[in-house]
Write a protein that holds these residues in place. Structure first.
Motif, PDB file in Angstrom:
ATOM      1  N   ARG A  89       0.836  -1.204   0.000  1.00 43.65           N
ATOM      2  CA  ARG A  89       0.000   0.000   0.000  1.00 43.65           C
ATOM      3  C   ARG A  89       0.868   1.250   0.000  1.00 43.65           C
ATOM      4  NH1 ARG A  89      -1.121   3.236   4.961  1.00 43.65           N
ATOM      5  NH2 ARG A  89      -2.483   4.854   4.217  1.00 43.65           N
ATOM      6  N   ARG A  93       2.494   1.895  -3.325  1.00 47.31           N
ATOM      7  CA  ARG A  93       1.524   2.430  -4.277  1.00 47.31           C
ATOM      8  C   ARG A  93       1.269   3.911  -4.026  1.00 47.31           C
ATOM      9  NH1 ARG A  93      -1.333  -1.285  -7.180  1.00 47.31           N
ATOM     10  NH2 ARG A  93      -0.942  -3.375  -6.396  1.00 47.31           N
ATOM     11  N   ARG A  94       1.129   4.242  -2.753  1.00 44.36           N
ATOM     12  CA  ARG A  94       0.887   5.645  -2.405  1.00 44.36           C
ATOM     13  C   ARG A  94       2.001   6.521  -2.931  1.00 44.36           C
ATOM     14  NH1 ARG A  94       0.451   6.736   3.805  1.00 44.36           N
ATOM     15  NH2 ARG A  94      -0.394   8.747   3.254  1.00 44.36           N
ATOM     16  N   HIS A 101       1.796   6.951  -6.625  1.00 44.82           N
ATOM     17  CA  HIS A 101       0.766   7.909  -7.054  1.00 44.82           C
ATOM     18  C   HIS A 101       1.146   9.333  -6.708  1.00 44.82           C
ATOM     19  CE1 HIS A 101      -2.163   5.134  -8.498  1.00 44.82           C
ATOM     20  NE2 HIS A 101      -2.279   4.503  -7.354  1.00 44.82           N
ATOM     21  N   ASN A 102       1.966   9.481  -5.694  1.00 44.57           N
ATOM     22  CA  ASN A 102       2.220  10.796  -5.124  1.00 44.57           C
ATOM     23  C   ASN A 102       3.694  10.978  -4.818  1.00 44.57           C
ATOM     24  OD1 ASN A 102       0.813  13.088  -4.553  1.00 44.57           O
ATOM     25  ND2 ASN A 102      -0.595  12.040  -3.148  1.00 44.57           N
ATOM     26  N   GLN A 155      -0.502  12.133   8.174  1.00 41.02           N
ATOM     27  CA  GLN A 155      -1.474  12.120   7.084  1.00 41.02           C
ATOM     28  C   GLN A 155      -2.477  10.981   7.278  1.00 41.02           C
ATOM     29  OE1 GLN A 155       0.137  11.439   3.176  1.00 41.02           O
ATOM     30  NE2 GLN A 155      -0.106  13.581   2.709  1.00 41.02           N
ATOM     31  N   ASP A 156      -1.947   9.820   7.534  1.00 42.86           N
ATOM     32  CA  ASP A 156      -2.805   8.652   7.741  1.00 42.86           C
ATOM     33  C   ASP A 156      -3.752   8.855   8.898  1.00 42.86           C
ATOM     34  OD1 ASP A 156      -1.996   7.133   5.714  1.00 42.86           O
ATOM     35  OD2 ASP A 156      -0.997   5.600   6.915  1.00 42.86           O
ATOM     36  N   ARG A 182      -6.460  11.409   8.363  1.00 41.55           N
ATOM     37  CA  ARG A 182      -7.396  11.222   7.269  1.00 41.55           C
ATOM     38  C   ARG A 182      -8.309  10.034   7.502  1.00 41.55           C
ATOM     39  NH1 ARG A 182      -3.845  12.647   1.966  1.00 41.55           N
ATOM     40  NH2 ARG A 182      -3.485  14.806   2.534  1.00 41.55           N
TER      41      ARG A 182
END
Ligand SMILES: Nc1ncnc2c1ncn2[C@@H]1O[C@H](COP(=O)(O)OP(=O)(O)OP(=O)(O)O)[C@@H](O)[C@H]1O
Ligand SMILES: [Mg+2]
Lengths: 322, 263
Positions: free
Chosen positions: B14, B17-18, B21-22, B81-82, B85
């Motif tokens: 995960r 992937r994050r 993407h970023n 962040q996690d 959010r």
């Protein structure tokens, strides 16, 4: 499945005297809940009543300061892992990963539920389809609209079929279409035997979905019952509108005398309202009595209560509903 | 334990992937030291007593370690962040290992750092830095660097989980750039006033930097100074062990307790 037994009913959620404080704030001060297996329980309360805190306690996100609860037959404090294995949760605030796409999110949650390889991928695709997210599946969820994120959040709670599903204000901020979609999902889950505990500020929502309603106020269970029982408890609402402000106290005196319950005022509309369980109080009698007392009536009504009335009455708020 | 390995792997995936993407933060933290190498190496280097090439060779290990110390910032940022959010809340309600989330984050960070270090090494080679020691020692240097990164990430994860908001974490994280300034990463500490020199030499960054210079064969171990600097490899290992022993359990515990506010 048989959970916590209580007389002849089995309860999927059973809590007694749950308490939680945050520093000085007593968010919950003795919450009792009993949700029978397979039913939809609507937890209704105003802002700050403690609904979210209750959900966070029951889903093991917070530990209670006092009281006890069993969820799906497992003790909340002693067997949190077993509770987590039996529940699905959609919190009030989005809890999917904004940096991942919708599909990646669901695949991740499937994986964490021990659905390996193709099983998890198929499940993710099924859910995307069911919640109308297939087209947006490969976009990061941070680009989703509020309603889409909400639907993905709900989908994420349904990766496995949970025995008990917790939904914290599942339709707040949604348009009517998305709201209906979520209502349909809840009904479908109920028909499949899932127990649902949902919180809401919308009386209509509780009325539509819930078998049982728990009114929560100031962190306590203020009342419990089916929508019909709660309405019967109050009786009917009588409301009169008078011609000028000075006549309001006169009208209130008559209403008080007729029903024995304390009238509520809406100065702006020059309305006085009261609730009654007296079956002999009919609209003609109401009008006659007020007229006899010389109250200049503009309008009078006697209607069955809405949940809103129940709510305002039982949670000690005296404003009149319009 | 196999639960932890399985869930940890899922969380590692995960996290990767994050980042894919970023990649903004990653690109920033990895290009910054290259800019600094060129700027310090050619601009400051010309004003130092040390010849330019020698200073740039001195600087590369320092920048490697300073970049590793960014683990505090990135760890903090990602953890904050996690938790703010709400996705952490979902993980907490799943029947999964609780240590897996922070562990997956730390593991992913390690993978990404290992890859992200390559460009800095290449630019280093281009400006005159060389591996003068044995291949084994060089491998040891890389291992030590990654171990140090792993240690600093846990400081970051703990601070990130404890932070009030993403913004607060961002600000505090940004402030960590001063840490390498108070070490021997960019300048030799010999000429610093006594107390400042002692402080700088007890900075873990100094021990690891000295160890890297020693293992890469770029500079000899100083004859005098604080213990971690005169025994850099042992000093670095000790520092990493202490940091991990303190911050890893605290961060895992903090995660499991889950004290993030409702909003
Ligand atoms: N983490 C926290 N720290 C401090 N106070 C909190 C915290 N969480 C909740 N509270 C307080 O506890 C009380 C109950 O909050 P809670 O969020 O449970 O209410 P709610 O019924 O969900 O309200 P809403 O309808 O606005 O979502 C409020 O007074 C709130 O300010
Ligand atoms: Mg709430």
């Amino acid at each position: 499945m048989r959970y916590g037994r209580h007389m002849t009913t089995t309860y999927a959620v059973l809590s007694e005297g749950l308490e939680k404080r945050f520093g000085e704030v007593r968010a919950l001060q003795g919450l009792d809940l009993a949700v029978a297996e397979g039913r939809v329980c609507g937890v209704l309360g105003p802002n700050g009543a403690g609904k979210t805190t209750a959900v966070r306690l029951l889903t093991t996100l917070l530990r209670p300061d006092a009281g006890s609860a069993r969820v799906a037959g497992h003790d909340l404090v002693r067997e949190p892992a077993a509770v987590r294995g039996a529940i699905g949760v959609t919190g009030q605030y989005a809890s999917v990963d904004g940096d991942l796409t919708g599909r990646e999110n669901l695949r991740l949650f499937a994986k964490l539920h021990r659905m390996r390889g193709p099983t998890g991928r198929t499940r993710a695709d099924e859910l995307l389809d069911r919640f109308g997210l297939t087209e947006a599946a490969d976009r990061p969820t941070s680009t989703y609209s509020g309603g889409m994120r909400r639907r993905l959040d709900l989908a994420a709670s349904l990766v496995t079929r949970p025995a008990v599903l917790f939904l914290d204000e599942p339709t707040t901020g949604l348009d009517p279409h998305s709201r209906n979609q979520i209502w349909e999902t809840v009904r479908a889950l109920k028909s499949e035997g899932t127990t649902v505990l949902l919180t809401t500020q919308y009386l209509e929502e509780a009325d539509q979905l819930a078998d049982d309603i728990v009114l929560v106020d100031h962190g306590r269970t203020a009342h419990t019952g089916s929508p019909a029982e709660l309405k019967a408890l109050i009786g009917s609402c009588a409301e009169v509108v008078v011609a000028h402000p000075d006549a309001m106290s006169g009208a209130a005196a008559v209403l008080d005398q007729l029903t024995g319950s304390e009238p509520a005022f809406d100065e702006e509309r020059r309305a006085v309202g009261v609730v009654t369980t007296d079956p002999t109080l009919t609209l003609p009698r109401l009008v006659r009595e007020l007229d006899a007392a010389g109250v200049p009536l503009l309008d009078a009504s006697l209607r069955p209560p809405t949940l809103e009335d129940v709510f305002l009455r039982l949670t000690d708020r005296k404003e009149l509903v319009t | 334990m196999s639960t932890l390995a399985y869930d940890g792997t899922a969380m590692l995936g995960r996290q990767l992937r994050r980042i894919r993407h970023n990649p903004g933060l990653l690109i920033l933290t990895q290009t910054m030291p290259i800019t600094m190498l060129l700027f310090f190496g050619y601009v400051f280097g010309s004003a130092l007593a040390m010849p330019g090439e020698e200073y740039r060779a001195f600087l590369v290990p320092g920048l490697l370690v300073a970049t590793a110390a960014n683990g505090i910032m990135t760890g903090m940022f990602q953890a904050a962040q996690d938790s703010h959010r709400g996705v952490t809340d979902r993980f907490r309600t799943l029947p999964m290992s609780r240590a897996a989330v922070p562990l997956g984050q730390a593991a992913a960070d390690l993978v990404v750092t290992a890859a992200g270090t390559v460009p800095l090494l290449l630019v280093g080679l281009a400006v005159g830095w060389r591996i003068e020691g044995s291949a084994l020692e060089a491998a040891g240097a890389v291992g030590l660097l990654l171990l140090f990164r792993f240690a600093t990430t846990w400081i970051g994860i703990l601070l990130g989980l404890a932070s009030r908001s993403e913004e607060a974490a961002g600000q505090l994280g940004g402030a960590t750039f001063i840490l390498p300034l108070l070490s021997n990463a960019y300048i030799p500490t010999d000429n610093l006033p006594g107390w400042l020199r002692t402080a700088a030499e007890w900075n873990p960054i100094s021990a690891v930097t000295t160890a890297l210079r020693d293992l890469f064969g770029n500079a000899p171990v100083p004859a005098d100074g604080a213990w971690p600097v005169t025994h850099p490899v042992a000093g670095s290992l000790a520092w990493c062990a202490v940091l991990i022993a303190v911050f890893l359990p605290l961060a895992v515990r903090r995660y499991a307790l889950g004290a993030s506010p409702t909003r």
